[in-house]
Write an enzyme that holds these catalytic residues in place. Structure first.
Site, PDB file in Angstrom:
ATOM      1  N   SER A 173       0.921 -10.719  40.209  1.00 56.29           N
ATOM      2  CA  SER A 173       0.157 -11.397  41.261  1.00 56.29           C
ATOM      3  C   SER A 173      -1.322 -11.252  40.907  1.00 56.29           C
ATOM      4  O   SER A 173      -1.698 -10.342  40.139  1.00 56.29           O
ATOM      5  CB  SER A 173       0.429 -10.702  42.597  1.00 56.29           C
ATOM      6  OG  SER A 173      -0.501 -11.099  43.585  1.00 56.29           O
ATOM      7  N   TYR A 205       1.928  -3.272  47.909  1.00 55.48           N
ATOM      8  CA  TYR A 205       2.062  -4.471  47.059  1.00 55.48           C
ATOM      9  C   TYR A 205       1.048  -4.425  45.920  1.00 55.48           C
ATOM     10  O   TYR A 205       1.393  -4.657  44.758  1.00 55.48           O
ATOM     11  CB  TYR A 205       1.837  -5.702  47.942  1.00 55.48           C
ATOM     12  CG  TYR A 205       2.099  -7.038  47.287  1.00 55.48           C
ATOM     13  CD1 TYR A 205       3.389  -7.592  47.284  1.00 55.48           C
ATOM     14  CD2 TYR A 205       1.076  -7.768  46.706  1.00 55.48           C
ATOM     15  CE1 TYR A 205       3.636  -8.826  46.711  1.00 55.48           C
ATOM     16  CE2 TYR A 205       1.308  -9.001  46.127  1.00 55.48           C
ATOM     17  CZ  TYR A 205       2.588  -9.530  46.136  1.00 55.48           C
ATOM     18  OH  TYR A 205       2.825 -10.766  45.562  1.00 55.48           O
TER      19      TYR A 205
HETATM   20  P1  NAD Z   1      10.345 -15.420  48.450  1.00 54.82           P
HETATM   21  O1  NAD Z   1      10.405 -14.536  49.637  1.00 54.82           O
HETATM   22  O2  NAD Z   1      10.328 -16.896  48.633  1.00 54.82           O
HETATM   23  O3  NAD Z   1      11.513 -15.070  47.439  1.00 54.82           O
HETATM   24  C1  NAD Z   1      11.810 -13.755  47.125  1.00 54.82           C
HETATM   25  C2  NAD Z   1      13.145 -13.713  46.423  1.00 54.82           C
HETATM   26  O4  NAD Z   1      13.460 -12.347  46.171  1.00 54.82           O
HETATM   27  C3  NAD Z   1      14.290 -14.281  47.249  1.00 54.82           C
HETATM   28  O5  NAD Z   1      15.225 -14.915  46.389  1.00 54.82           O
HETATM   29  C4  NAD Z   1      14.923 -13.026  47.876  1.00 54.82           C
HETATM   30  O6  NAD Z   1      16.281 -13.183  48.213  1.00 54.82           O
HETATM   31  C5  NAD Z   1      14.739 -12.075  46.720  1.00 54.82           C
HETATM   32  N1  NAD Z   1      14.794 -10.684  47.110  1.00 54.82           N
HETATM   33  C6  NAD Z   1      14.103 -10.033  48.076  1.00 54.82           C
HETATM   34  N2  NAD Z   1      14.470  -8.755  48.125  1.00 54.82           N
HETATM   35  C7  NAD Z   1      15.402  -8.582  47.168  1.00 54.82           C
HETATM   36  C8  NAD Z   1      16.178  -7.485  46.738  1.00 54.82           C
HETATM   37  N3  NAD Z   1      16.062  -6.275  47.301  1.00 54.82           N
HETATM   38  N4  NAD Z   1      17.065  -7.687  45.739  1.00 54.82           N
HETATM   39  C9  NAD Z   1      17.211  -8.895  45.154  1.00 54.82           C
HETATM   40  N5  NAD Z   1      16.512  -9.977  45.530  1.00 54.82           N
HETATM   41  C10 NAD Z   1      15.618  -9.809  46.535  1.00 54.82           C
HETATM   42  O7  NAD Z   1       9.042 -14.933  47.627  1.00 54.82           O
HETATM   43  P2  NAD Z   1       8.104 -15.686  46.577  1.00 54.82           P
HETATM   44  O8  NAD Z   1       6.844 -16.058  47.264  1.00 54.82           O
HETATM   45  O9  NAD Z   1       8.846 -16.722  45.846  1.00 54.82           O
HETATM   46  O10 NAD Z   1       7.743 -14.471  45.625  1.00 54.82           O
HETATM   47  C11 NAD Z   1       8.384 -14.262  44.388  1.00 54.82           C
HETATM   48  C12 NAD Z   1       7.552 -13.310  43.552  1.00 54.82           C
HETATM   49  O11 NAD Z   1       6.258 -13.887  43.303  1.00 54.82           O
HETATM   50  C13 NAD Z   1       7.295 -11.958  44.207  1.00 54.82           C
HETATM   51  O12 NAD Z   1       7.362 -10.942  43.238  1.00 54.82           O
HETATM   52  C14 NAD Z   1       5.886 -12.095  44.729  1.00 54.82           C
HETATM   53  O13 NAD Z   1       5.244 -10.866  44.841  1.00 54.82           O
HETATM   54  C15 NAD Z   1       5.266 -12.971  43.658  1.00 54.82           C
HETATM   55  N6  NAD Z   1       4.064 -13.678  44.105  1.00 54.82           N
HETATM   56  C16 NAD Z   1       4.138 -14.596  45.097  1.00 54.82           C
HETATM   57  C17 NAD Z   1       2.976 -15.262  45.480  1.00 54.82           C
HETATM   58  C18 NAD Z   1       2.981 -16.318  46.538  1.00 54.82           C
HETATM   59  O14 NAD Z   1       1.886 -16.763  46.913  1.00 54.82           O
HETATM   60  N7  NAD Z   1       4.122 -16.738  47.029  1.00 54.82           N
HETATM   61  C19 NAD Z   1       1.763 -14.969  44.847  1.00 54.82           C
HETATM   62  C20 NAD Z   1       1.726 -14.005  43.845  1.00 54.82           C
HETATM   63  C21 NAD Z   1       2.895 -13.376  43.479  1.00 54.82           C
END
Ligand code: NAD
Length: 273
Positions: free
Chosen positions: A155, A168
């Protein structure tokens, strides 16, 4: 002249590769799984959700891109369950694992003095330790197959901090350290390990943050989006999951062989500040 069949075949640059994408039932992970499948990679999905919806997702992905798609509901906070997933999906002597995308992640927003310790432990387990547990099992398989691409979805918060996101920010900074260490340990092999550092991407995780921040600051959600989330993001728009998917697919390509140990911001200029 190239026929259309040749052209679409040429795009399948990951045909014959197998990828595991953690947290791919939703959001960025699903976008990444789609991008890898579009390039011809077989994919193992992972994550939570309604069993029937996940099965439809899995079957549609396989049909749309003509690849094999598996699914594991493993809880990435559980090291023993991660080992069992590897045994089930990659335990056979002929099994391949070419691409590992550590994407599963959760968030909790609160000041340090009221941050629940159980949330701290969970965030570190899923956002950081899970990547160690998958990598320790994936690297030997990549060595055996003679090819490996590890992409850790960190991130912008792996590079800079924001208040109220202690666990985080700590986990994502740690994930960058793990990425660099793995890159150095595999540098002389046909394996790379990189991190992508997205700014804000519109997904369910961000939707929850909007609600949490609105509560923490006592302001409406429109103000959270404009004045808090995108305040740091100079291009003033959310990135798309397709953009993160395409960046991941590039890092998984043969052409990216010399890129290892980097933390690549995909953040609209956030960390250029
Ligand atoms: P999201 O909530 O849409 O998806 C998260 C996914 O992880 C889902 O498929 C969920 O089922 C799965 N998950 C959650 N807990 C779990 C567990 N214990 N075991 C297995 N699977 C699990 O989130 P997102 O926004 O798509 O984020 C995905 C990644 O990208 C994360 O690591 C997040 O930190 C990173 N990220 C997101 C953003 C953003 O703006 N959305 C920005 C920077 C980084």
């Amino acid at each position: 002249m190239q026929s259309m069949a040749d052209i679409s075949q040429a795009k399948r640059t990951l045909a014959g590769r197998t990828a595991l994408v953690t947290g791919s039932t939703s959001g960025i992970g699903l976008g990444i799984a789609r991008s890898l499948a579009a390039k011809g990679a077989d994919v193992v999905l992972n994550g939570f959700g309604d069993a029937q919806e996940i099965e439809i997702l899995r079957a549609n992905l396989a049909t749309e891109f003509g690849v094999t798609v598996g699914y594991s509901g493993t809880d990435m906070s559980e090291p023993d369950a991660i080992a069992a997933m590897f045994e089930e999906h990659f335990g056979k002597s002929e099994a391949r694992l070419d691409i590992l995308v550590n994407n599963a992640g959760v968030q909790h927003v609160a000041p340090i003095d009221t941050f629940p310790p159980t949330k701290w432990d969970l965030i570190i387990a899923i956002n950081l330790s899970a990547a160690f547990h998958t990598m320790r099992l994936a690297i030997p398989l990549m060595r055996r197959g003679g090819f490996g691409r590890i992409v850790n979805i960190a991130s912008a918060h792996g590079l800079v901090a924001s208040p109220f996101k202690s666990a985080y920010v700590a986990a994502k900074h740690g994930l960058l350290g793990l990425t660099k260490t793995a890159a150095l340990e595999t540098a002389e092999e046909p394996i790379t390990c990189n991190a992508i550092c997205p700014g804000y991407v519109f997904t369910p995780l961000v939707e929850h943050q909007i609600e949490d921040q609105a509560r923490a600051h006592g302001i409406p959600r429109e103000a959270v989006i404009r004045d808090i989330l995108l305040a740091q993001q100079p291009n003033k728009r959310f990135a798309t999951v397709e953009e993160i998917g395409a960046t991941t697919a590039f890092l998984c390509s043969v052409e990216a062989a010399s890129i290892t140990g980097v933390a690549l911001p995909v953040d609209g200029g956030w960390t250029a500040h």
